[in-house]
Design a protein around this motif. Structure first.
Motif, PDB file in Angstrom:
ATOM      1  N   VAL A  40       0.723  -1.181  -0.034  1.00 58.23           N
ATOM      2  CA  VAL A  40       0.078  -0.158  -0.164  1.00 58.23           C
ATOM      3  C   VAL A  40       0.985   1.257  -0.135  1.00 58.23           C
ATOM      4  CG1 VAL A  40      -1.927   1.215   1.201  1.00 58.23           C
ATOM      5  CG2 VAL A  40      -1.932  -1.112   1.063  1.00 58.23           C
ATOM      6  N   TYR A  41       2.015   1.173   0.567  1.00 56.65           N
ATOM      7  CA  TYR A  41       2.963   2.452   0.793  1.00 56.65           C
ATOM      8  C   TYR A  41       4.464   1.706  -0.051  1.00 56.65           C
ATOM      9  CZ  TYR A  41       4.763   6.881   2.107  1.00 56.65           C
ATOM     10  OH  TYR A  41       5.484   7.847   2.224  1.00 56.65           O
ATOM     11  N   PRO A  42       5.030   2.617  -0.539  1.00 58.64           N
ATOM     12  CA  PRO A  42       6.264   2.339  -1.383  1.00 58.64           C
ATOM     13  C   PRO A  42       7.174   1.824  -0.266  1.00 58.64           C
ATOM     14  CG  PRO A  42       5.807   4.354  -2.001  1.00 58.64           C
ATOM     15  CD  PRO A  42       4.682   4.255  -1.024  1.00 58.64           C
ATOM     16  N   THR A  43       8.005   0.798  -0.849  1.00 64.97           N
ATOM     17  CA  THR A  43       9.358   0.125   0.020  1.00 64.97           C
ATOM     18  C   THR A  43      10.269   1.329   0.324  1.00 64.97           C
ATOM     19  OG1 THR A  43      10.397  -0.545  -1.908  1.00 64.97           O
ATOM     20  CG2 THR A  43       8.795  -2.005  -0.952  1.00 64.97           C
ATOM     21  N   GLU A  44      11.202   1.060   0.929  1.00 68.29           N
ATOM     22  CA  GLU A  44      12.492   1.820   1.470  1.00 68.29           C
ATOM     23  C   GLU A  44      13.188   1.975   0.247  1.00 68.29           C
ATOM     24  OE1 GLU A  44      12.816   4.082   3.619  1.00 68.29           O
ATOM     25  OE2 GLU A  44      11.055   3.296   4.786  1.00 68.29           O
ATOM     26  N   THR A  83      -5.399   3.510  -5.070  1.00 72.10           N
ATOM     27  CA  THR A  83      -6.200   3.029  -6.248  1.00 72.10           C
ATOM     28  C   THR A  83      -6.919   1.599  -5.661  1.00 72.10           C
ATOM     29  OG1 THR A  83      -4.713   2.355  -7.810  1.00 72.10           O
ATOM     30  CG2 THR A  83      -6.252   4.660  -7.981  1.00 72.10           C
ATOM     31  N   GLY A  84      -6.251   1.142  -4.673  1.00 70.59           N
ATOM     32  CA  GLY A  84      -6.341  -0.167  -4.155  1.00 70.59           C
ATOM     33  C   GLY A  84      -7.420  -0.349  -3.021  1.00 70.59           C
ATOM     34  N   ALA A  85      -7.216  -1.491  -2.298  1.00 70.08           N
ATOM     35  CA  ALA A  85      -8.539  -1.597  -1.382  1.00 70.08           C
ATOM     36  C   ALA A  85      -8.170  -1.480   0.005  1.00 70.08           C
ATOM     37  CB  ALA A  85      -8.914  -3.023  -1.728  1.00 70.08           C
ATOM     38  N   ARG A  86      -6.950  -1.051   0.322  1.00 69.96           N
ATOM     39  CA  ARG A  86      -6.682  -1.053   1.826  1.00 69.96           C
ATOM     40  C   ARG A  86      -5.926   0.242   2.207  1.00 69.96           C
ATOM     41  NH1 ARG A  86      -5.208  -5.694  -0.041  1.00 69.96           N
ATOM     42  NH2 ARG A  86      -3.080  -5.270   0.145  1.00 69.96           N
ATOM     43  N   TYR A  87      -6.115   1.047   1.445  1.00 66.93           N
ATOM     44  CA  TYR A  87      -5.637   2.579   1.808  1.00 66.93           C
ATOM     45  C   TYR A  87      -6.785   3.394   2.622  1.00 66.93           C
ATOM     46  CZ  TYR A  87      -3.352   7.149   1.516  1.00 66.93           C
ATOM     47  OH  TYR A  87      -2.562   8.304   2.066  1.00 66.93           O
ATOM     48  N   PHE A  88      -6.384   3.713   3.736  1.00 72.05           N
ATOM     49  CA  PHE A  88      -7.491   4.400   4.585  1.00 72.05           C
ATOM     50  C   PHE A  88      -7.145   5.854   5.112  1.00 72.05           C
ATOM     51  CE2 PHE A  88      -7.829  -0.118   5.667  1.00 72.05           C
ATOM     52  CZ  PHE A  88      -8.883  -0.702   4.648  1.00 72.05           C
ATOM     53  N   GLY A  89      -6.182   6.293   4.228  1.00 67.18           N
ATOM     54  CA  GLY A  89      -5.504   7.708   4.792  1.00 67.18           C
ATOM     55  C   GLY A  89      -6.458   8.801   4.113  1.00 67.18           C
ATOM     56  N   VAL A 441     -12.910   4.965   5.094  1.00 64.52           N
ATOM     57  CA  VAL A 441     -13.003   3.699   4.117  1.00 64.52           C
ATOM     58  C   VAL A 441     -13.659   4.504   3.010  1.00 64.52           C
ATOM     59  CG1 VAL A 441     -14.206   1.766   3.724  1.00 64.52           C
ATOM     60  CG2 VAL A 441     -13.397   1.977   6.176  1.00 64.52           C
ATOM     61  N   CYS A 442     -12.771   4.508   1.861  1.00 68.79           N
ATOM     62  CA  CYS A 442     -13.267   5.280   0.665  1.00 68.79           C
ATOM     63  C   CYS A 442     -12.997   4.717  -0.705  1.00 68.79           C
ATOM     64  CB  CYS A 442     -12.469   6.587   0.716  1.00 68.79           C
ATOM     65  SG  CYS A 442     -13.175   7.759   2.228  1.00 68.79           S
ATOM     66  N   SER A 443     -13.080   3.390  -0.845  1.00 65.23           N
ATOM     67  CA  SER A 443     -12.665   2.928  -1.818  1.00 65.23           C
ATOM     68  C   SER A 443     -13.685   1.963  -2.220  1.00 65.23           C
ATOM     69  CB  SER A 443     -11.340   2.065  -2.019  1.00 65.23           C
ATOM     70  OG  SER A 443     -11.116   1.369  -3.266  1.00 65.23           O
ATOM     71  N   TRP A 444     -14.289   1.930  -3.463  1.00 65.33           N
ATOM     72  CA  TRP A 444     -15.182   0.875  -4.034  1.00 65.33           C
ATOM     73  C   TRP A 444     -14.548  -0.551  -3.875  1.00 65.33           C
ATOM     74  CZ3 TRP A 444     -13.863  -2.698  -7.632  1.00 65.33           C
ATOM     75  CH2 TRP A 444     -12.644  -2.760  -8.358  1.00 65.33           C
TER      76      TRP A 444
END
Length: 466
Positions: A40-44, A83-89, A441-444
């Protein structure tokens, strides 16, 4: 045939061969194929590779294929998967497939619907979507819409219209006389008003120190008993969706009081106004039709791509007068000229993706999608409360969940570890003096299994720290 430059010849060749467009399409499809399972977030490593973009401006032209290849190789891994399913920020919405496809087409069209003559298709779609928005939110027939970048600008536009109308009612022409020596207007809003409202108040010259603050209840709703006496110099600003708790003000009573006093009511409904499109949730927005202006995003709850904001105003003359422009080169028409409803003239035709989204979903589809977000928020609240060490601090009335641990320090540590695990992503906030992790929670695309997977990540993070 007139002579052409080397770079011009090269660009004609690129259009003719279409290789760079095919390559970009390929990379876009590859991204989409992995979007639901990637970090969900970029790697180092991906973040470190962003240093490769930091170079001196090239002297000579760069091969187009190399540009696209480089952008994909180092840019794609460094994206946040909103645009994924587990971004809640940050109350950031996803993007439904048809809206992304429509954006691809609109990118190639590259329309700027400031005037009908500049973009007939943009003008027509803005007219159609304006009608649809009035219908779905049950707003007065006189309501007009301006299509802007986001609710920050939409709030600015709504409050600019309010400033124009109230001063005009007091025989003061703000456009010609300015603010110096103008009659004093009042700004009244709740203590939990969003920061974009404060920005608009500053930009419009009202001054944040002049705000008359109203107490709110334990969910962030404006308290009627604390409301000062309103008058015809008052702009009352309300919320449809508290940015933390998701709560909604009592629009029916507050708008009725304001109307009687001759005040202007503006509703900041960035993500929450869409509750009005859902049969089982529209009680939350009861009475919004009594306001004078509204601000809402498409790129949050409705899941259009960025950027897509909307200002709605039932006083067409006020918003057009507040945002007016003129010039000998301007070509007006009997059709819609969009520049009269927004601050900027040069803007993209974001209405294309908005139209595609509303056309695709229809009323029933919007109802179903938004209600599902609410259900998933309720599920998150239910499941996280079953994990020892977590508490939920708000009533989950829409799509917001506020989670805390035993103390502020532990809450911060758990949030940071959740972010590092990259299974899901949520940001922090402060609620009634206590640090919280805010889940929006904002994603279809968010399913019940995504929620359980995310709650398990929270549990894992807490167990690691404890």
């Amino acid at each position: 045939m007139s002579s052409t430059s080397l770079v011009q010849n090269q660009m004609y060749k690129e259009v003719d061969e279409k290789i760079i467009f095919e390559k970009a399409s390929q990379f876009a499809k590859e991204y989409l194929e992995s979007v639901f399972e990637r970090n969900v977030y970029p790697t180092e490593e991906a973040l470190a590779d962003l240093d490769k973009f930091d170079e001196s401006m090239p002297l000579d032209s760069t091969n187009a294929n190399d540009v696209i290849q480089f952008l994909n190789e180092y840019g794609s891994p460094a994206t946040v998967t909103t645009t994924g399913a587990r971004y809640f920020g940050f109350v950031s919405g996803g993007a439904i497939p048809v809206s992304l496809a429509a954006k691809v087409i609109s990118t190639f069209w590259d329309q700027a619907p400031a005037m009908h003559v500049l973009s007939p298709i943009g003008s027509v779609l803005e007219t159609v979507v304006e009608k649809w928005l009035k219908e779905i939110f049950n707003l007065p027939a006189s309501t007009v819409a301006g299509f802007v970048s986001g609710t920050s600008t939409a709030n600015f536009c709504g409050l600019a219209a309010a400033r124009f109308r109230l001063l005009s009612n007091l025989n003061w022409d703000i456009n010609n006389k300015g603010l110096f020596n103008a009659p004093q207007l009042r700004i009244i809003t709740g203590k939990h008003t969003h920061s974009t409202i404060l920005k608009a108040i500053g930009l419009l010259g009202f001054g944040k120190e002049n705000i008359e603050w109203v107490d709110v209840d334990d969910q962030g709703r404006l308290e009627l008993s604390s409301l000062p006496q309103l008058d015809d110099r008052t702009i009352l600003i309300l919320q449809a969706g508290n940015v933390n708790s998701g709560s909604f003000d009592n629009f029916s009573e507050l708008c009725a009081i304001a109307k009687k006093a001759g005040s202007w009511v503006h509703i900041d409904g960035a993500f929450g106004l869409w509750a009005g499109a859902v049969d089982k949730l529209k009680h939350l927005t009861k009475g919004i039709e009594g306001a004078n202006s509204w601000a809402v995003d498409g790129h949050k709850t409705l899941n259009t791509p960025y950027d897509c904001g909307i200002v709605l105003c039932k006083d067409e003359d006020a918003i057009k007068s507040a945002l007016h422009m003129a010039g000998s080169y301007i070509v007006t028409s009997d059709e819609r000229d969009g520049m009269f409803y927004t601050p900027e003239m040069s803007r993209r035709a974001r209405v294309i993706e908005l139209w595609a989204t509303m056309k695709y979903l229809g009323k029933k589809g919007i109802d179903e999608m938004v209600l599902e977000m609410h259900k998933r928020a309720v599920q998150f609240s239910t499941e996280i409360m079953e994990v020892e060490g977590f508490s939920v601090l708000n009533d989950v009335v829409f799509n917001q969940v506020l989670v805390s641990c035993a103390d502020d320090d532990l809450t911060d540590k758990v949030m940071k570890r959740v972010q590092e695990l990259r299974e899901c992503w949520a940001g922090g906030s402060v609620w009634n003096g206590k640090k919280v992790i805010r889940i929006s929670v904002c994603s279809w695309a968010t399913t019940a299994s995504d929620i359980t997977r995310s709650v398990n990540s929270f549990k894992h993070a807490l167990n690691e720290i404890s």
